[in-house]
Design an enzyme around this catalytic site. Sequence first.
Site, PDB file in Angstrom:
ATOM      1  N   TRP A 123     -10.381   6.995 -17.239  1.00  0.00           N
ATOM      2  CA  TRP A 123     -11.201   7.170 -18.448  1.00  0.00           C
ATOM      3  C   TRP A 123     -10.455   7.965 -19.503  1.00  0.00           C
ATOM      4  CZ3 TRP A 123     -14.254   3.459 -18.657  1.00  0.00           C
ATOM      5  CH2 TRP A 123     -14.877   2.973 -17.505  1.00  0.00           C
ATOM      6  N   ASP A 148     -15.093  14.839 -22.819  1.00  0.00           N
ATOM      7  CA  ASP A 148     -15.888  13.742 -22.280  1.00  0.00           C
ATOM      8  C   ASP A 148     -16.531  14.277 -21.002  1.00  0.00           C
ATOM      9  OD1 ASP A 148     -16.940  11.545 -21.058  1.00  0.00           O
ATOM     10  OD2 ASP A 148     -15.055  10.446 -20.836  1.00  0.00           O
ATOM     11  N   LYS A 155     -25.376   8.415 -16.355  1.00  0.00           N
ATOM     12  CA  LYS A 155     -25.129   9.026 -15.043  1.00  0.00           C
ATOM     13  C   LYS A 155     -26.102  10.184 -14.810  1.00  0.00           C
ATOM     14  CE  LYS A 155     -20.439   7.700 -15.915  1.00  0.00           C
ATOM     15  NZ  LYS A 155     -20.317   6.505 -15.075  1.00  0.00           N
TER      16      LYS A 155
HETATM   17  N1  PMP Z   1     -15.950   8.521 -19.359  1.00  0.00           N
HETATM   18  C1  PMP Z   1     -16.233   8.684 -18.063  1.00  0.00           C
HETATM   19  C2  PMP Z   1     -15.873   9.988 -17.411  1.00  0.00           C
HETATM   20  C3  PMP Z   1     -16.829   7.655 -17.350  1.00  0.00           C
HETATM   21  O1  PMP Z   1     -17.098   7.816 -16.053  1.00  0.00           O
HETATM   22  C4  PMP Z   1     -17.154   6.450 -17.996  1.00  0.00           C
HETATM   23  C5  PMP Z   1     -17.843   5.297 -17.313  1.00  0.00           C
HETATM   24  N2  PMP Z   1     -17.981   5.313 -15.995  1.00  0.00           N
HETATM   25  C6  PMP Z   1     -16.820   6.320 -19.349  1.00  0.00           C
HETATM   26  C7  PMP Z   1     -16.242   7.377 -19.992  1.00  0.00           C
HETATM   27  C8  PMP Z   1     -17.092   5.055 -20.089  1.00  0.00           C
HETATM   28  O2  PMP Z   1     -18.448   4.912 -20.307  1.00  0.00           O
HETATM   29  P1  PMP Z   1     -19.035   3.637 -21.030  1.00  0.00           P
HETATM   30  O3  PMP Z   1     -18.736   2.464 -20.176  1.00  0.00           O
HETATM   31  O4  PMP Z   1     -20.503   3.931 -21.079  1.00  0.00           O
HETATM   32  O5  PMP Z   1     -18.419   3.545 -22.361  1.00  0.00           O
END
Ligand code: PMP
Length: 371
Positions: free
Chosen positions: A103, A174, A198
């Site tokens: 991520w 994030d 989450k």
């Molecule tokens: N950051 C983290 C730490 C994540 O775990 C995730 C998705 N699992 C994301 C960003 C991306 O999220 P999204 O698919 O909702 O854009």
Amino acid sequence: MSDRIYNFSAGPAVLPEPVVKRAQQDVWNIAGSGIGILEHSHRGKVFERIIAEAEENCRHLAGIPGNYRVLFIQGSASLQFAMVPMNFLSPGRVADYLVTGVWAEKAVKEAKAIGTVHEAASGKAFKFTRIPNAAEIRYSPNPVYVHLTTNNTIYGTQWTAEPAVPKGVPLIADTSSDIFSRPIDVTRYGLIYAGAQKNLGPAGVALVIIRDDLIEAGSTGLPAILQYRAHAVERSLYNTAPTFGIYVMGEVFKWIRESGGLQAMARRNAEKAAILYDYLDDGTFYRGVAEAGSRSLMNVCFCAPTEQLDEQFANEAAKRGLSGLKGHRSAGGMRASIYNAFPKAGVEALVAFMKEFERAHRSAPATAARA
Ligand code: PMP
């Protein structure tokens, strides 16, 4: 007997039971208005109250100071990967990223589409199995911001505290997979964002907590919808807000408050995670993926002795009502996501199943033999 099973999904993930039950009623008719939450105008009195209360409860939970705005922005954490550099990474400046997983890499990729990025640390060499230590972090001379991912959903690692950053440089986080799982000192950050799906609510909305000076500093050359400024000025109602997501987040904030706040969440989460990690530490059949000291209390990743057994484990567990244990496609193995709303009884049920599976397959080579 409940017809629900234990949901270990990494996200969208389990929500608190009272919140889901309440939402069922409120979809039909909320606050005695004769209209369900999905059908209310985002500019009407009922929704005005919902969003104001959601903000109020969010501020209370995290002790958010008056010089920070709380924004509910449509889209997901991935949109924030882009909005952050679009707003702050101006030409001639460098943004520093602490790369602790896929991520974080995705956040870097989006930033590189906008400007210059410096990877101040990267865990790639050790397959993201731990958080870089202070000596491994090398900031650029004058970064416009430092970006980190507080919890790495795929590898099950988590920062235990904020890293030191150069004086005056905003830290941007994030926090998608550990927001409000423990107390947070908001003043350490310039901007905190999290996709809701989450720990906070349904997919499709992100919570953004941003300091006033960053709103001011944001680029004015962007379409309004991509400027934090527009969302702040309009108090998250620049466009038709994701009303249902905001409503659910509000209910989750209330649930956290009623459950004792962030301290209580941290205690419960530590207790739940310890049940799994203690079991992993005691045996040799399974292997925990994250190094001790970097272990996530939200996503517990482990493997069985062989990939075939991983597969079998996840399939058999699902048949027992333990769903969503297959690891992320880029990491393999198993992952138990045990966010705030995940019950302790579900963790105990998982460990009982792990013991049983181990007994049935003990003759397999020890996990240490696996690369
Ligand atoms: N950051 C983290 C730490 C994540 O775990 C995730 C998705 N699992 C994301 C960003 C991306 O999220 P999204 O698919 O909702 O854009």
